[in-house]
Design a protein around this motif. Sequence first.
Motif, PDB file in Angstrom:
ATOM      1  N   GLN A   1      92.636  76.171  19.892  1.00  0.00           N
ATOM      2  CA  GLN A   1      91.587  75.672  20.782  1.00  0.00           C
ATOM      3  C   GLN A   1      91.488  76.500  22.051  1.00  0.00           C
ATOM      4  O   GLN A   1      90.391  76.676  22.604  1.00  0.00           O
ATOM      5  N   LEU A   2      92.610  77.018  22.527  1.00  0.00           N
ATOM      6  CA  LEU A   2      92.588  77.887  23.701  1.00  0.00           C
ATOM      7  C   LEU A   2      91.708  79.104  23.443  1.00  0.00           C
ATOM      8  O   LEU A   2      90.895  79.493  24.296  1.00  0.00           O
ATOM      9  N   ALA A   3      91.844  79.697  22.257  1.00  0.00           N
ATOM     10  CA  ALA A   3      91.016  80.859  21.906  1.00  0.00           C
ATOM     11  C   ALA A   3      89.543  80.478  21.839  1.00  0.00           C
ATOM     12  O   ALA A   3      88.668  81.236  22.285  1.00  0.00           O
ATOM     13  N   GLN A   4      89.239  79.291  21.283  1.00  0.00           N
ATOM     14  CA  GLN A   4      87.843  78.855  21.194  1.00  0.00           C
ATOM     15  C   GLN A   4      87.248  78.635  22.581  1.00  0.00           C
ATOM     16  O   GLN A   4      86.104  78.992  22.857  1.00  0.00           O
ATOM     17  N   GLN A   5      88.039  78.040  23.474  1.00  0.00           N
ATOM     18  CA  GLN A   5      87.571  77.757  24.830  1.00  0.00           C
ATOM     19  C   GLN A   5      87.270  79.051  25.576  1.00  0.00           C
ATOM     20  O   GLN A   5      86.220  79.187  26.218  1.00  0.00           O
ATOM     21  N   VAL A   6      88.182  79.994  25.487  1.00  0.00           N
ATOM     22  CA  VAL A   6      87.991  81.274  26.175  1.00  0.00           C
ATOM     23  C   VAL A   6      86.792  82.015  25.605  1.00  0.00           C
ATOM     24  O   VAL A   6      86.050  82.680  26.330  1.00  0.00           O
ATOM     25  N   CYS A   7      86.583  81.888  24.303  1.00  0.00           N
ATOM     26  CA  CYS A   7      85.491  82.594  23.639  1.00  0.00           C
ATOM     27  C   CYS A   7      84.123  81.992  23.966  1.00  0.00           C
ATOM     28  O   CYS A   7      83.171  82.724  24.242  1.00  0.00           O
ATOM     29  N   HIS A   8      84.021  80.667  23.939  1.00  0.00           N
ATOM     30  CA  HIS A   8      82.722  80.010  24.061  1.00  0.00           C
ATOM     31  C   HIS A   8      82.440  79.404  25.432  1.00  0.00           C
ATOM     32  O   HIS A   8      81.285  79.298  25.839  1.00  0.00           O
ATOM     33  N   ASN A   9      83.477  78.987  26.133  1.00  0.00           N
ATOM     34  CA  ASN A   9      83.262  78.330  27.428  1.00  0.00           C
ATOM     35  C   ASN A   9      84.436  78.608  28.357  1.00  0.00           C
ATOM     36  O   ASN A   9      85.202  77.704  28.715  1.00  0.00           O
TER      37      ASN A   9
END
Length: 232
Positions: free
Chosen positions: A145-153
């Motif tokens: 989820q950390l990677a998703q957050q950094v990528c999208h928001n």
Amino acid sequence: MARNIITLIIAFIAICYLASNAQAQPQPFTATYDVYEDGAIKATLTTSLTKTGEQQYRITDITTGTAGLASLLNFRRTEQTDFIYRDMTPEVIHHSMHQKVAFKNKRYEFSHQPGETDYHGVDHKKTFQITSEQPLLSTQLMSWQLAQQVCHNPQSNMQWSILKSTQAKTYYFKIVAVDNHKTLVHRLYPNRPDRSTAIWINGKDCHIEEITYRENKKTVRTVLDNITFQQP
């Protein structure tokens, strides 16, 4: 003419929304990482994300000792988290971990009914129950989820509530640098100056490329070797 222009604008907005929404959907993949300890490869980590249903996914990590003591003791650790992903927010359904070292086995797991506040689990053969108004992630799912957050928001400071062993804990992160498509994130350890974790995240393809963990004089690096995305 005005009506045609308005129609084009609405169509453009709809296309942009659909493209953005599609981009935010998790993309199944399989990745392999080399795990270094003090400069030498000691293990291999294989991570995979699969879609198991409508808005449901499973992330699996398998770490196998390949050299040194980890290899001699046949070290193997398997983690798996099933979760629902809505509006770029994950919610755990079930998490399990099985670790084998020589003749010793360690198991840990917990389950959660989406929308409820109770978490039921087993740790060291002892059952436990914890209630949390804040949804709790597994440490494994938190990394993804950390990677998703950094990528999208991306946000300068981020935090997640985690179910660690039998307790709810909060993990803190801070973005410290951005280099092209790579973002450097530090995990913050309140009152623990002997620890540090630096995480390089690919902000274009939404995956972790490298993690460097230091504690006192010990350094463990997990470095991406290869990643393959499943074609839609």
